[in-house]
Motif scaffolding. Structure first.
Motif, short mmCIF file in Angstrom:
data_model
loop_
_atom_site.label_atom_id
_atom_site.label_comp_id
_atom_site.label_asym_id
_atom_site.label_seq_id
_atom_site.Cartn_x
_atom_site.Cartn_y
_atom_site.Cartn_z
N ILE A 8 0.84 -1.20 0.00
CA ILE A 8 0.00 0.00 0.00
C ILE A 8 0.88 1.24 0.00
N GLN A 9 0.28 2.34 -0.39
CA GLN A 9 0.95 3.63 -0.32
C GLN A 9 0.08 4.57 0.50
N TRP A 10 0.66 5.07 1.58
CA TRP A 10 -0.05 5.98 2.48
C TRP A 10 -0.18 7.37 1.86
N PRO A 11 -1.02 8.22 2.42
CA PRO A 11 -1.24 9.56 1.86
C PRO A 11 0.03 10.40 1.71
N ASP A 12 1.04 10.14 2.53
CA ASP A 12 2.29 10.92 2.43
C ASP A 12 3.26 10.35 1.40
N GLY A 13 2.85 9.28 0.71
CA GLY A 13 3.71 8.67 -0.30
C GLY A 13 4.54 7.50 0.18
N SER A 14 4.61 7.31 1.49
CA SER A 14 5.38 6.18 2.01
C SER A 14 4.65 4.88 1.70
N GLN A 15 5.42 3.82 1.48
CA GLN A 15 4.82 2.54 1.15
C GLN A 15 5.08 1.53 2.26
N GLU A 16 4.19 0.56 2.34
CA GLU A 16 4.28 -0.47 3.36
C GLU A 16 3.81 -1.79 2.77
N THR A 17 4.44 -2.87 3.17
CA THR A 17 3.99 -4.20 2.80
C THR A 17 3.27 -4.79 4.00
N CYS A 18 2.03 -5.21 3.78
CA CYS A 18 1.17 -5.72 4.84
C CYS A 18 0.96 -7.22 4.66
N TYR A 19 0.43 -7.86 5.69
CA TYR A 19 0.29 -9.31 5.73
C TYR A 19 -1.15 -9.74 6.00
N GLN A 69 -1.23 -6.73 12.30
CA GLN A 69 -1.24 -5.91 11.09
C GLN A 69 -2.38 -4.90 11.14
N LEU A 70 -3.53 -5.35 11.58
CA LEU A 70 -4.66 -4.45 11.72
C LEU A 70 -4.34 -3.32 12.70
N GLN A 71 -3.73 -3.65 13.82
CA GLN A 71 -3.36 -2.61 14.79
C GLN A 71 -2.40 -1.60 14.17
N GLU A 72 -1.46 -2.08 13.37
CA GLU A 72 -0.52 -1.17 12.71
C GLU A 72 -1.25 -0.24 11.73
N ILE A 73 -2.16 -0.80 10.96
CA ILE A 73 -2.93 0.02 10.01
C ILE A 73 -3.77 1.05 10.76
N GLU A 74 -4.42 0.65 11.83
CA GLU A 74 -5.23 1.59 12.61
C GLU A 74 -4.38 2.68 13.24
N LYS A 92 -6.20 9.66 0.86
CA LYS A 92 -6.31 8.43 0.09
C LYS A 92 -5.16 7.48 0.39
N VAL A 93 -5.49 6.20 0.39
CA VAL A 93 -4.49 5.15 0.46
C VAL A 93 -4.57 4.41 -0.86
N ARG A 94 -3.43 4.26 -1.52
CA ARG A 94 -3.39 3.51 -2.78
C ARG A 94 -3.06 2.06 -2.47
N PHE A 95 -3.91 1.18 -2.96
CA PHE A 95 -3.62 -0.25 -2.86
C PHE A 95 -2.79 -0.58 -4.09
N VAL A 96 -1.50 -0.82 -3.90
CA VAL A 96 -0.57 -0.97 -5.01
C VAL A 96 -0.69 -2.34 -5.66
N GLN A 97 -0.47 -3.40 -4.86
CA GLN A 97 -0.48 -4.74 -5.44
C GLN A 97 -0.55 -5.82 -4.38
N PHE A 98 -0.95 -7.00 -4.84
CA PHE A 98 -0.85 -8.21 -4.02
C PHE A 98 0.50 -8.84 -4.29
N ILE A 99 1.07 -9.44 -3.26
CA ILE A 99 2.34 -10.16 -3.38
C ILE A 99 2.10 -11.56 -2.84
N GLU A 100 1.89 -12.51 -3.74
CA GLU A 100 1.57 -13.87 -3.32
C GLU A 100 2.84 -14.61 -2.95
N SER A 101 2.71 -15.45 -1.95
CA SER A 101 3.83 -16.26 -1.46
C SER A 101 3.47 -17.73 -1.63
N SER A 102 4.46 -18.51 -1.98
CA SER A 102 4.22 -19.95 -2.13
C SER A 102 4.37 -20.69 -0.81
#
Length: 106
Positions: A8-19, A69-74, A92-102
């Motif tokens: 995701i990309q937060w309103p300030d432009g910083s990005q985060e990978t969530c689980y 993860q939810l606590q971090e997002i909140e 706005k929060v931009r949902f950038v992409q899904f990153i699938e793991s095997s």
């Protein structure tokens, strides 16, 4: 259980990978889509609680990683809802992409 990460990309432009321990997040988000901050948090809350509940059904306890993860997002969203950002137009929060793991941690 299949797990997935999402970027995701937060309103300030910083990005985060969530689980998420479940693909349920695919039902709530679309890649390259912008969501109002409140809507993003509500969708995250619903999806991550469902994911945690699925882990509880299968393993007998809720998923601490999903709930964490939810606590971090909140917490991060609360920073935007107060202070220097609260006077700006809808954030706005931009949902950038899904990153699938095997691999799965469960």
């Amino acid at each position: 259980m299949p797990e997935i990460r999402f970027q995701i990309q937060w309103p300030d432009g910083s990005q985060e990978t969530c689980y998420s321990p479940s693909f349920i997040v695919k039902d709530y988000f679309t890649p390259n889509q912008d969501y109002d901050l409140d809507d993003f948090v509500a969708r995250s809350r619903t999806a991550l609680k469902i994911a945690s509940d699925r882990v509880q059904v299968k393993y007998g306890k809720p998923c601490g990683l999903a709930l964490g993860q939810l606590q971090e997002i909140e917490a991060k969203s609360a920073q935007y809802q107060s202070g220097q950002y609260k006077e700006l137009p809808p954030l706005k929060v931009r949902f950038v992409q899904f990153i699938e793991s095997s691999e799965s941690i469960f």
